[in-house]
Write an enzyme that holds these catalytic residues in place. Structure first.
Site, short mmCIF file in Angstrom:
data_model
loop_
_atom_site.label_atom_id
_atom_site.label_comp_id
_atom_site.label_asym_id
_atom_site.label_seq_id
_atom_site.Cartn_x
_atom_site.Cartn_y
_atom_site.Cartn_z
N CYS A 113 0.81 -1.23 0.00
CA CYS A 113 0.00 0.00 0.00
C CYS A 113 0.85 1.28 0.00
O CYS A 113 0.47 2.27 -0.65
CB CYS A 113 -0.95 0.00 1.20
N HIS A 141 -2.49 6.36 4.05
CA HIS A 141 -1.05 6.45 4.29
C HIS A 141 -0.54 7.78 3.71
O HIS A 141 -0.73 8.07 2.52
CB HIS A 141 -0.31 5.30 3.58
N1 LIG Z 1 -1.59 -4.07 -0.85
C1 LIG Z 1 -1.32 -3.81 0.40
O1 LIG Z 1 -0.44 -3.06 0.71
C2 LIG Z 1 -2.05 -4.43 1.48
C3 LIG Z 1 -2.04 -5.76 1.51
N2 LIG Z 1 -2.50 -6.42 2.55
C4 LIG Z 1 -2.32 -7.86 2.53
O2 LIG Z 1 -3.61 -8.48 2.35
C5 LIG Z 1 -3.65 -9.69 3.07
C6 LIG Z 1 -4.82 -9.66 4.05
O3 LIG Z 1 -4.64 -8.66 5.03
P1 LIG Z 1 -5.79 -8.21 6.03
O4 LIG Z 1 -7.09 -8.19 5.33
O5 LIG Z 1 -5.31 -7.00 6.70
O6 LIG Z 1 -5.81 -9.45 7.07
P2 LIG Z 1 -6.95 -9.88 8.10
O7 LIG Z 1 -6.24 -10.51 9.22
O8 LIG Z 1 -7.87 -8.73 8.40
O9 LIG Z 1 -7.80 -11.01 7.29
C7 LIG Z 1 -7.26 -12.26 7.00
C8 LIG Z 1 -8.23 -13.10 6.16
O10 LIG Z 1 -7.64 -14.37 5.89
C9 LIG Z 1 -8.44 -15.42 6.46
N3 LIG Z 1 -7.58 -16.43 7.08
C10 LIG Z 1 -6.79 -16.30 8.16
N4 LIG Z 1 -6.19 -17.48 8.46
C11 LIG Z 1 -6.62 -18.36 7.52
C12 LIG Z 1 -6.38 -19.76 7.29
N5 LIG Z 1 -5.56 -20.45 8.08
N6 LIG Z 1 -6.97 -20.34 6.23
C13 LIG Z 1 -7.80 -19.63 5.43
N7 LIG Z 1 -8.08 -18.32 5.61
C14 LIG Z 1 -7.50 -17.70 6.64
C15 LIG Z 1 -9.31 -14.76 7.51
O11 LIG Z 1 -10.49 -15.53 7.71
P3 LIG Z 1 -11.26 -15.61 9.15
O12 LIG Z 1 -12.03 -14.33 9.30
O13 LIG Z 1 -12.13 -16.80 9.02
O14 LIG Z 1 -10.19 -15.77 10.20
C16 LIG Z 1 -9.57 -13.40 6.85
O15 LIG Z 1 -10.57 -13.54 5.88
C17 LIG Z 1 -2.27 -9.84 3.75
O16 LIG Z 1 -1.42 -10.60 2.91
C18 LIG Z 1 -1.79 -8.42 3.86
O17 LIG Z 1 -0.39 -8.34 3.96
C19 LIG Z 1 -3.07 -5.74 3.54
C20 LIG Z 1 -3.20 -4.37 3.55
C21 LIG Z 1 -2.72 -3.60 2.48
N1 LIG Z 2 2.43 -3.45 5.80
C1 LIG Z 2 1.34 -2.60 5.33
C2 LIG Z 2 0.16 -3.41 4.88
C3 LIG Z 2 0.52 -4.72 4.25
O1 LIG Z 2 -0.07 -5.71 4.58
O2 LIG Z 2 1.50 -4.70 3.37
P1 LIG Z 2 1.90 -5.93 2.43
O3 LIG Z 2 0.78 -6.11 1.49
O4 LIG Z 2 3.16 -5.52 1.75
O5 LIG Z 2 2.08 -7.13 3.31
C4 LIG Z 2 0.93 -1.67 6.45
O6 LIG Z 2 1.08 -2.08 7.56
O7 LIG Z 2 0.41 -0.60 6.26
#
Ligand SMILES: NC(=O)C1=CN([C@@H]2O[C@H](COP(=O)(O)OP(=O)(O)OC[C@H]3O[C@@H](n4cnc5c(N)ncnc54)[C@H](OP(=O)(O)O)[C@@H]3O)[C@@H](O)[C@H]2O)C=CC1
Ligand SMILES: N[C@@H](CC(=O)OP(=O)(O)O)C(=O)O
Length: 338
Positions: free
Chosen positions: A147, A239
């Site tokens: 992000c 951000h």
């Molecule tokens: N492009 C970017 O910069 C950004 C990227 N991200 C990335 O996106 C991804 C998700 O982040 P975020 O939404 O914040 O995370 P959250 O912790 O909010 O959500 C995680 C999700 O994954 C599911 N999950 C967790 N454990 C398991 C498992 N063992 N098996 C299957 N599903 C599972 C959860 O389901 P349940 O609710 O059932 O536990 C939930 O739906 C990460 O890789 C993060 O780094 C995040 C923010 C910005």
């Molecule tokens: N690290 C970022 C969010 C994130 O999950 O990044 P990435 O997609 O690179 O794992 C933040 O904390 O704002």
């Protein structure tokens, strides 16, 4: 209609995907997956909906699936909002099953044949899809950046043609970037945390790949140096970052570049009217006031001063995550990869 699903649909980024896809004009949202804790429940019962926007009732009765290849086989596109450790093997397996994966997770961003795309900046890098398909499989993986990286490269793109070197950036990152359960109120309230694991390395490496050139077979990194310092601040979404660049261009030339900037395509549903918006006021952009511009897809810039220094700000879970992935998928469709 193109049939799509969301992996990790109950999380912070997953909910943004659902919000953006529930009434998408091109994509038919069919499948939502999450952990074993949520699988088998209706989405409305499985999710703790925490966005300002109302819960989209049209998807409330979808039964949440387990997160595995069988749950998404037959879909055209899956959007991945999985934790990176889970995404690594699963995204590969899903792409090998013939499905296009548009991923937010960091697992495959730096893989040689995986495009790391911001549509306005490096749409040509989608050409790497053809190399992934050389193995005879229709599926592929396309990623969007971190992000903070997205906000920075979007802000650098209008001025890249001036010749940039020695880029330095200091971020002020919102707490939603750490996920719903990522950081406690006791840790962040009345505080600044001067460390976000791996974030600085990601900003440095991803930026050079995205702003690099693609000759049809390999990407050559952009020819500048970049140094990042990343910090968590008590803001919910958005951000903000201070950026310094060495360039021969004047402040007025750079302001004109931002004013006149246009995205290199039109007609994609998630595309904002302005991908980059220049503020003339000296106290803008600000996350609370400006993060929702262009439905969260506009990156705002301002305070361009001698040095050259300026401020950029983008919505981290929309432009920086789910919205970025959906825009990538729209570009993939418009370029006939699907
Ligand atoms: N492009 C970017 O910069 C950004 C990227 N991200 C990335 O996106 C991804 C998700 O982040 P975020 O939404 O914040 O995370 P959250 O912790 O909010 O959500 C995680 C999700 O994954 C599911 N999950 C967790 N454990 C398991 C498992 N063992 N098996 C299957 N599903 C599972 C959860 O389901 P349940 O609710 O059932 O536990 C939930 O739906 C990460 O890789 C993060 O780094 C995040 C923010 C910005
Ligand atoms: N690290 C970022 C969010 C994130 O999950 O990044 P990435 O997609 O690179 O794992 C933040 O904390 O704002």
């Amino acid at each position: 209609m193109i049939n799509v699903g969301v992996l990790g649909a109950t999380g912070a980024v997953g909910q943004r995907f659902v919000q953006l896809l529930a009434s998408h004009p091109w994509f038919n949202l069919q499948t939502l997956t999450a952990s074993e804790r949520s699988a088998g429940k209706n989405y409305r019962d499985a999710v703790n909906w925490r966005l300002d926007e109302p819960f989209p009732d049209s998807v409330g009765d979808i039964v949440v699936s387990k997160t595995d290849v069988d749950s998404v086989k037959g879909l055209d596109i899956v959007f991945s909002a999985l934790p990176a450790d889970l995404a690594t093997n699963l995204e590969t397996d899903i792409s090998r099953a013939g499905v296009a994966v548009c991923s937010n997770a960091s697992s495959h961003r730096m893989d040689k044949n995986v495009p790391l795309v911001v549509p306005e900046v490096n749409p040509d890098h989608l050409g790497l899809i053809d190399l992934q398909r050389d193995s005879g499989n229709d599926g592929f993986i396309v990623t969007n950046p971190n992000c903070s990286t997205i906000t920075m490269v979007s802000a650098l793109n209008p001025i890249q043609h001036r010749g940039l070197s020695d880029i330095r950036v200091a971020t002020m990152q919102a707490i939603s970037g750490a996920g719903f359960e990522g950081i406690s109120a006791m840790s962040i309230y009345d505080n600044v945390i001067p460390y976000i694991g791996s974030e600085e390395k990601k900003m440095e490496a991803e930026t050079l790949k995205i702003m690099g050139s693609f000759d049809g077979s390999v990407i050559t990194n952009a020819p500048f140096s970049i140094s990042a310092s990343c910090h968590r601040v008590p803001v919910i979404d958005g951000h903000t970052m201070a950026i310094w660049v060495d360039t021969k261009a004047s402040v007025e030339e750079l302001k004109n570049d931002f004013r006149n900037y246009k995205a290199p395509f039109t007609g994609l549903p998630t595309q904002p009217e302005k991908s980059v918006l220049l503020f003339e006021q000296e106290d803008r952009p600000q996350p609370r006031l400006d993060r929702n511009r262009g439905r969260g897809m506009t990156v705002s810039v301002g305070r361009i001063r001698e040095g050259v220094r300026f401020i950029a700000m983008g919505h981290n879970t929309i432009r920086g995550a789910a919205g970025a992935s959906v825009l990538n998928a729209e570009l993939i469709v418009s370029k006939k990869y699907l």
